[in-house]
Design a protein around this motif. Sequence first.
Motif, PDB file in Angstrom:
ATOM      1  N   UNK A   7       0.809  -1.210   0.000  1.00 48.65           N
ATOM      2  CA  UNK A   7       0.000   0.000   0.000  1.00 48.65           C
ATOM      3  C   UNK A   7       0.842   1.259   0.000  1.00 48.65           C
ATOM      4  N   UNK A   8       1.894   1.281   0.810  1.00 44.00           N
ATOM      5  CA  UNK A   8       2.789   2.439   0.817  1.00 44.00           C
ATOM      6  C   UNK A   8       3.475   2.614  -0.530  1.00 44.00           C
ATOM      7  N   UNK A   9       3.917   1.510  -1.084  1.00 48.03           N
ATOM      8  CA  UNK A   9       4.601   1.566  -2.379  1.00 48.03           C
ATOM      9  C   UNK A   9       3.685   2.163  -3.451  1.00 48.03           C
ATOM     10  N   UNK A  10       2.410   1.775  -3.394  1.00 46.78           N
ATOM     11  CA  UNK A  10       1.460   2.193  -4.410  1.00 46.78           C
ATOM     12  C   UNK A  10       0.984   3.626  -4.216  1.00 46.78           C
ATOM     13  N   UNK A  11       0.740   4.035  -2.958  1.00 44.44           N
ATOM     14  CA  UNK A  11      -0.014   5.261  -2.733  1.00 44.44           C
ATOM     15  C   UNK A  11       0.769   6.452  -2.201  1.00 44.44           C
ATOM     16  N   UNK A  12       2.011   6.268  -1.741  1.00 44.82           N
ATOM     17  CA  UNK A  12       2.667   7.416  -1.114  1.00 44.82           C
ATOM     18  C   UNK A  12       2.921   8.551  -2.104  1.00 44.82           C
ATOM     19  N   UNK A  13       3.272   8.228  -3.338  1.00 44.49           N
ATOM     20  CA  UNK A  13       3.472   9.289  -4.326  1.00 44.49           C
ATOM     21  C   UNK A  13       2.160   9.960  -4.715  1.00 44.49           C
ATOM     22  N   UNK A  14       1.071   9.186  -4.693  1.00 44.49           N
ATOM     23  CA  UNK A  14      -0.250   9.761  -4.962  1.00 44.49           C
ATOM     24  C   UNK A  14      -0.634  10.720  -3.844  1.00 44.49           C
ATOM     25  N   UNK A  72       1.500  12.409  -1.947  1.00 43.09           N
ATOM     26  CA  UNK A  72       2.346  13.600  -2.102  1.00 43.09           C
ATOM     27  C   UNK A  72       1.774  14.515  -3.177  1.00 43.09           C
ATOM     28  N   UNK A  73       1.301  13.927  -4.260  1.00 46.67           N
ATOM     29  CA  UNK A  73       0.704  14.724  -5.339  1.00 46.67           C
ATOM     30  C   UNK A  73      -0.558  15.434  -4.873  1.00 46.67           C
ATOM     31  N   UNK A 119      -1.039  16.672  -1.908  1.00 44.96           N
ATOM     32  CA  UNK A 119      -0.720  17.703  -0.913  1.00 44.96           C
ATOM     33  C   UNK A 119      -0.660  19.087  -1.550  1.00 44.96           C
ATOM     34  N   UNK A 120      -0.914  20.096  -0.745  1.00 43.79           N
ATOM     35  CA  UNK A 120      -0.738  21.473  -1.223  1.00 43.79           C
ATOM     36  C   UNK A 120       0.736  21.700  -1.516  1.00 43.79           C
ATOM     37  N   UNK A 121       1.024  22.714  -2.277  1.00 46.26           N
ATOM     38  CA  UNK A 121       2.411  22.973  -2.669  1.00 46.26           C
ATOM     39  C   UNK A 121       3.297  23.182  -1.447  1.00 46.26           C
ATOM     40  N   UNK A 122       2.777  23.823  -0.417  1.00 46.95           N
ATOM     41  CA  UNK A 122       3.565  24.092   0.781  1.00 46.95           C
ATOM     42  C   UNK A 122       3.920  22.822   1.550  1.00 46.95           C
ATOM     43  N   UNK A 123       3.142  21.768   1.330  1.00 47.42           N
ATOM     44  CA  UNK A 123       3.329  20.556   2.135  1.00 47.42           C
ATOM     45  C   UNK A 123       3.928  19.373   1.381  1.00 47.42           C
ATOM     46  N   UNK A 124       4.103  19.500   0.072  1.00 47.24           N
ATOM     47  CA  UNK A 124       4.616  18.365  -0.708  1.00 47.24           C
ATOM     48  C   UNK A 124       5.989  17.905  -0.212  1.00 47.24           C
ATOM     49  N   UNK A 125       6.907  18.820  -0.073  1.00 47.88           N
ATOM     50  CA  UNK A 125       8.261  18.435   0.331  1.00 47.88           C
ATOM     51  C   UNK A 125       8.275  17.979   1.796  1.00 47.88           C
ATOM     52  N   UNK A 126       7.431  18.602   2.638  1.00 47.87           N
ATOM     53  CA  UNK A 126       7.356  18.182   4.033  1.00 47.87           C
ATOM     54  C   UNK A 126       6.913  16.730   4.135  1.00 47.87           C
ATOM     55  N   UNK A 127       5.872  16.383   3.385  1.00 44.41           N
ATOM     56  CA  UNK A 127       5.353  15.018   3.426  1.00 44.41           C
ATOM     57  C   UNK A 127       6.374  14.042   2.870  1.00 44.41           C
ATOM     58  N   UNK A 159      -7.334  13.449   1.545  1.00 48.47           N
ATOM     59  CA  UNK A 159      -5.915  13.269   1.835  1.00 48.47           C
ATOM     60  C   UNK A 159      -5.216  14.608   2.030  1.00 48.47           C
ATOM     61  N   UNK A 160      -5.576  15.587   1.213  1.00 44.96           N
ATOM     62  CA  UNK A 160      -4.971  16.905   1.373  1.00 44.96           C
ATOM     63  C   UNK A 160      -5.297  17.470   2.753  1.00 44.96           C
ATOM     64  N   UNK A 161      -6.515  17.232   3.208  1.00 43.47           N
ATOM     65  CA  UNK A 161      -6.911  17.702   4.527  1.00 43.47           C
ATOM     66  C   UNK A 161      -6.107  17.045   5.636  1.00 43.47           C
ATOM     67  N   UNK A 162      -5.873  15.738   5.518  1.00 42.17           N
ATOM     68  CA  UNK A 162      -5.076  15.043   6.529  1.00 42.17           C
ATOM     69  C   UNK A 162      -3.650  15.582   6.559  1.00 42.17           C
ATOM     70  N   UNK A 163      -3.077  15.797   5.395  1.00 37.19           N
ATOM     71  CA  UNK A 163      -1.715  16.338   5.320  1.00 37.19           C
ATOM     72  C   UNK A 163      -1.669  17.727   5.946  1.00 37.19           C
TER      73      UNK A 163
END
Length: 409
Positions: free
Chosen positions: A210-217, A219-220, A222-230, A396-400
Amino acid sequence: MSVYFYIYDINPEYTNNMSNPEQILRKLLGEIIENKNYKDPKLNLEQISTGGANYTSQLFIVTVSEPGNEDLQLFAKVGIVGEKMRSQMPVLIYDIERYAYKELLGKYESIQNDHQVPAAERLRIPKFYGYNPTVYEETIVLENLAAKGFTTYDRFKSINWEYASKSVTSMAKFHALSIVYSEEYPEEYKRVLDMMKFQVDAISIFIREGLKKYQNIAIAAASENNKSKLKNYLESKVSLDVIVNFYKPGRLHILCHGDYRPSNLMHRENKDGTMEVIPVDYQTIHTGTPLTDLIYFIFTGSDEEFRRRHFWDLLDYYYRELCNALRSLGRNPRNVYPEDEFHHDVKEILPLGLVIGIILLPVITVETEDAPALDGEIDLDTVLNTKISSSYVERMRGIINDYARWDII
């Protein structure tokens, strides 16, 4: 979808004996009806869809009617996990649920009776009618709560405070009964814990893939401010060992529900304006810490607005309701789970909500038309390749955003 999977040995003699779910159910219903002494009943059986909320069973509602007798309103689940999924992620979810309804929940009811818990303060347990344990024919028959006005919450809508608080109250009662069971029947409880032991090897498969499949999704999303943080957080702080550690028993070694989310709860608004919530779907009971159920419920059922307004209040509300449930069972909450220990555990387990969002929200928020077909051929790849919905991106964006606001990522 149930998240936890349990290991068992597949008997090859069953692999070619898979039958039609309706045929399997009719055979069991015949036995139940005979035991109820019906002479010439009329049987009305209707297959129902969960619209993407369930992947392990085909569901039916059944009405048994006969002149002179009250109609018997039933709900049935026939297991449909096929050979391919069982070979990838061997399961005992059907055995777990059968044990829950046949033994465990009956024990909980007797504990409530022994302590003379008032009806309004009890955990409501659906009536159990029968089961079929045969592999590939696993079936369970219960009372049909929908016939009494209960329904499931819309999985595309965020929970509100009234629903969330009542759901958490029922959760607290479930947990309190496990605690009292452990104290009043210690040897028996130890045997149950051994049977329901959390299976690290089995869940690791789902987490890793699940992590392999969804972590990049994620990150995508996430808001721009949080992409690198996540991205940095996932790379430096999240690993299989870290996630599995959340599910290991902590200060309280109890039986958790394991899949406590709105799709597995039945609720009803009563005439007096109160709401009643009944947990169902006990396929994933396992040993662990109660906060896994609480965090799981919140992050599978709520949006950012709800958590901004109610998250910390709901955590405190759960603790108060656990204390109330323990008192109704003759226990002093301070001796069982002191409040300072509870808040310590909350801090420790909080990161789990982010992982739950990443791995489970794709399946929980799938559009009905994109949900995998319940044909017995579903496998892990099918589940993990579920089409991502717009609801997932928003949730997901809300959780991030939450985890950035809480300075966790």
